[in-house]
Design a protein around this motif. Structure first.
Motif, PDB file in Angstrom:
ATOM      1  N   UNK A 101    -117.303  92.526  -4.627  1.00  0.00           N
ATOM      2  CA  UNK A 101    -115.867  92.696  -4.893  1.00  0.00           C
ATOM      3  C   UNK A 101    -115.018  92.001  -3.844  1.00  0.00           C
ATOM      4  N   UNK A 102    -115.457  91.999  -2.590  1.00  0.00           N
ATOM      5  CA  UNK A 102    -114.667  91.375  -1.533  1.00  0.00           C
ATOM      6  C   UNK A 102    -114.707  89.852  -1.612  1.00  0.00           C
ATOM      7  N   UNK A 103    -115.660  89.288  -2.337  1.00  0.00           N
ATOM      8  CA  UNK A 103    -115.868  87.839  -2.330  1.00  0.00           C
ATOM      9  C   UNK A 103    -115.485  87.149  -3.632  1.00  0.00           C
ATOM     10  N   UNK A 104    -115.012  87.887  -4.609  1.00  0.00           N
ATOM     11  CA  UNK A 104    -114.704  87.274  -5.902  1.00  0.00           C
ATOM     12  C   UNK A 104    -113.307  87.694  -6.338  1.00  0.00           C
ATOM     13  N   UNK A 105    -112.672  86.851  -7.123  1.00  0.00           N
ATOM     14  CA  UNK A 105    -111.346  87.170  -7.629  1.00  0.00           C
ATOM     15  C   UNK A 105    -110.505  85.920  -7.739  1.00  0.00           C
TER      16      UNK A 105
ATOM     17  N   UNK B  84    -111.147  93.492 -16.271  1.00  0.00           N
ATOM     18  CA  UNK B  84    -111.247  92.133 -15.723  1.00  0.00           C
ATOM     19  C   UNK B  84    -111.823  92.167 -14.310  1.00  0.00           C
ATOM     20  N   UNK B  85    -111.303  93.058 -13.477  1.00  0.00           N
ATOM     21  CA  UNK B  85    -111.749  93.136 -12.088  1.00  0.00           C
ATOM     22  C   UNK B  85    -113.219  93.542 -12.014  1.00  0.00           C
ATOM     23  N   UNK B  86    -113.604  94.542 -12.793  1.00  0.00           N
ATOM     24  CA  UNK B  86    -114.989  94.987 -12.784  1.00  0.00           C
ATOM     25  C   UNK B  86    -115.921  93.892 -13.304  1.00  0.00           C
ATOM     26  N   UNK B  87    -115.498  93.193 -14.351  1.00  0.00           N
ATOM     27  CA  UNK B  87    -116.322  92.125 -14.892  1.00  0.00           C
ATOM     28  C   UNK B  87    -116.582  91.041 -13.864  1.00  0.00           C
ATOM     29  N   UNK B  88    -115.546  90.641 -13.132  1.00  0.00           N
ATOM     30  CA  UNK B  88    -115.715  89.630 -12.091  1.00  0.00           C
ATOM     31  C   UNK B  88    -116.627  90.134 -10.969  1.00  0.00           C
ATOM     32  N   UNK B  89    -116.437  91.388 -10.572  1.00  0.00           N
ATOM     33  CA  UNK B  89    -117.273  91.953  -9.511  1.00  0.00           C
ATOM     34  C   UNK B  89    -118.736  91.980  -9.916  1.00  0.00           C
TER      35      UNK B  89
ATOM     36  N   UNK C 264    -116.778  79.951  -6.583  1.00  0.00           N
ATOM     37  CA  UNK C 264    -115.373  79.594  -6.488  1.00  0.00           C
ATOM     38  C   UNK C 264    -114.736  79.734  -7.861  1.00  0.00           C
ATOM     39  N   UNK C 265    -113.455  80.069  -7.867  1.00  0.00           N
ATOM     40  CA  UNK C 265    -112.738  80.176  -9.125  1.00  0.00           C
ATOM     41  C   UNK C 265    -112.400  78.769  -9.616  1.00  0.00           C
ATOM     42  N   UNK C 266    -112.552  78.547 -10.916  1.00  0.00           N
ATOM     43  CA  UNK C 266    -112.314  77.198 -11.430  1.00  0.00           C
ATOM     44  C   UNK C 266    -110.861  76.766 -11.283  1.00  0.00           C
TER      45      UNK C 266
ATOM     46  N   UNK D  69    -111.569  77.853 -20.293  1.00  0.00           N
ATOM     47  CA  UNK D  69    -112.484  77.527 -19.206  1.00  0.00           C
ATOM     48  C   UNK D  69    -113.161  78.788 -18.691  1.00  0.00           C
ATOM     49  N   UNK D  70    -114.329  78.648 -18.065  1.00  0.00           N
ATOM     50  CA  UNK D  70    -114.988  79.824 -17.470  1.00  0.00           C
ATOM     51  C   UNK D  70    -114.262  80.296 -16.224  1.00  0.00           C
ATOM     52  N   UNK D  71    -114.718  81.417 -15.674  1.00  0.00           N
ATOM     53  CA  UNK D  71    -114.061  81.996 -14.511  1.00  0.00           C
ATOM     54  C   UNK D  71    -114.487  81.340 -13.206  1.00  0.00           C
ATOM     55  N   UNK D  72    -115.797  81.165 -13.023  1.00  0.00           N
ATOM     56  CA  UNK D  72    -116.349  80.811 -11.726  1.00  0.00           C
ATOM     57  C   UNK D  72    -117.341  79.667 -11.837  1.00  0.00           C
TER      58      UNK D  72
END
Length: 504
Positions: A71-75, A141-146, A162-164, A182-185
């Motif tokens: 969680x601290x490294x994605x978003x 959204x936040x949980x999915x990214x985490x 990295x975020x696209x 586009x994808x997220x990451x």
């Protein structure tokens, strides 16, 4: 009268633990939603941090600290804005950690195998009854990214993601176009195929239609890869139906599609990559400039929180110095420090003759001195090694200067009363500013800067690195669950809201 216990008596000690199980289905592409019998019956242990496992159901036993680290490294990537307002790094960390505390809980379930933790993640009553629909969507959204970060980087060994919106792996300007699918990451893996495109989905009763939308976004990213081999990774996290929120726990599906490389047409040219081609593996940053730069960029949020933000309990944490041996565990990429024999031995030696200053810790043999700080209001401690901190310190002014130049080139913005800016106009301006920021970073020799910081770290005190602040020395806290990689550190307090009341 003196009483002695029977010879066969056993002393049972209650101790808190942050281990938990997540059912995960690996597939070769989106299919219908799995049945409850399938995800409740998952029991095959996760095979370790060794890339993408064979297709099938797994019961991935991990730790809460591994998920929190994700969680601290994605978003959303908010550079260049954050480069000019580094004091808000702590606020951003709070925004990434607090939703997990607010809406998740651990519950004990029957462990299907002796190696399973016997606890799984559920949403709590606040999520079900005390949260409006828009907030539930935002949390999804936040949980999915985490969970996508946890799965790809924490459990399958992907390097920093990295975020696209900050640019894709091949430098195509289309990756900066937020109006396209586009994808997220994206990230790079030390094993083939090198580049991964990642899309994260999470919602209640996640189904085939949701995943098909995710595949469309991945296809949009693949169209910008210019024939280079890569892997599409679709991470789906399913939350329970409203009427089953107390009975059904979270589970994941991971759909992977390998897109092989194709020959380039005569006369065409692949854009220059916006980032190094290396995987960013922390184990190789001592000799690999690309890996060092990627790792440094991925930790700039943590660096700014420690260097500028109002973190609490800033202190030096001693770890064992053999970083290459700190290669994770069967629960993920984090080395669990309660199982790290070298770190435990180092701390026992320090306890016999406690160091009073950071310099005394640094001068002890076989000790790596990490800096740690508590994120206010979360019970989460984040940190990094001295040499990574010094590398981040060198990169920070370069990123701030690139952001400042962009602001100056943009010129004064019209006042609100003079011109109405709708969302589309604001988004277009933000994309243009980001594109310029990415280009300006490519024009600076950031590899040389971070390598210089990495090399000079042994000659610099923590007081110098922190602008005169002198961090306290760790005296042995027993109420935290610690984890570390070669260069990063995280700890979760036993009173964490998700862990509260959990006992083995």
């Amino acid at each position: 009268m003196k009483m002695q216990p029977p010879e066969d008596a056993q002393d049972h000690i209650l101790y808190s633990s942050d281990r938990l199980d997540v059912p995960v289905l690996l597939r070769a592409g989106p299919q219908r939603r799995p049945s409850r019998k399938q995800w409740e019956g998952a029991e095959q242990p996760w095979p370790g941090v060794t890339g993408v496992p064979a297709n099938g159901w797994y019961l991935a036993t991990t730790t809460w600290r591994q998920i929190v680290k994700a969680a601290t490294e994605v978003g959303q990537d908010i550079d260049p804005w954050l480069a000019l307002t580094p004091n808000l790094a702590v606020n951003l960390l709070v925004s990434r950690i607090s939703p997990l505390h607010a809406y998740l809980c651990l519950k004990t379930v029957k462990a299907p195998t002796p190696s399973a933790a016997g606890r799984r993640l559920f949403v709590n009553a606040l999520h079900r009854h005390g949260t409006e629909r828009s907030a539930q969507t935002a949390f999804g959204y936040h949980l999915g990214m985490t969970m996508a970060q946890w799965m790809c980087a924490g459990m399958m060994g992907l390097g920093p993601t990295q975020h696209v919106e900050a640019g894709g792996p091949n430098g195509d300007p289309g990756f900066l176009n937020a109006s396209t699918q586009l994808p997220d990451l994206w990230g790079a893996h030390p094993d083939g195929p090198l580049h991964w495109l990642i899309e994260a989905k999470a919602r209640r009763l996640l189904g085939l239609s949701d995943l098909e939308k995710g595949m469309e976004q991945l296809q949009g990213g693949s169209a910008l890869m210019h024939g280079k081999s890569h892997l599409q990774v679709l991470c789906g996290t399913s939350l329970p139906a409203p009427q089953r929120w107390e009975e059904d726990h979270l589970f994941m599906t991971v759909d992977t599609v390998h897109v092989p490389g194709t020959p380039m047409r005569p006369g065409t040219r692949t854009p220059l990559p916006v980032d190094p081609a290396g995987s960013g593996s922390e184990a190789h940053i001592a000799e690999d400039d690309d890996a060092l730069l990627l790792t440094t960029r991925s930790q700039m949020l943590i660096y700014r929180a420690l260097a500028y933000g109002v973190v609490e309990d800033l202190r030096i944490v001693p770890l064992g110095s053999a970083r290459t041996a700190r290669c994770g565990s069967d629960t993920g990429s984090l080395s669990l420090l309660e199982e790290d024999e070298e770190t435990q031995a180092v701390r026992l030696r320090l306890a016999d003759a406690p160091p009073a200053t950071a310099r005394q810790v640094r001068d002890r043999p076989d000790v790596a001195d990490f800096l740690s700080g508590r994120v206010p209001g979360t019970g989460i401690h984040v940190g990094m090694s001295r040499r990574l901190f010094a590398a981040c310190r060198r990169l920070d002014p370069l990123q701030a200067e690139a952001a400042r130049e962009g602001r100056e080139r943009r010129g004064p913005q019209p006042a609100e009363q003079e011109l109405f800016w709708d969302d589309a106009a604001l988004e277009a301006a933000a994309r243009a500013e980001r594109a310029g920021y990415v280009e300006r970073q490519r024009l600076t020799d950031q590899r040389e800067a971070v390598r210089a910081g990495f090399r000079e770290a042994d000659e610099l005190s923590w007081s110098t690195l922190l602008g005169g602040r002198e961090p306290a020395v760790e005296r042995g806290r027993r109420s935290v669950w610690e984890g570390a990689t070669a260069e990063t550190y995280i700890a979760v307090e036993a009173g964490d809201p998700v862990l509260r009341g959990v006992r083995d």
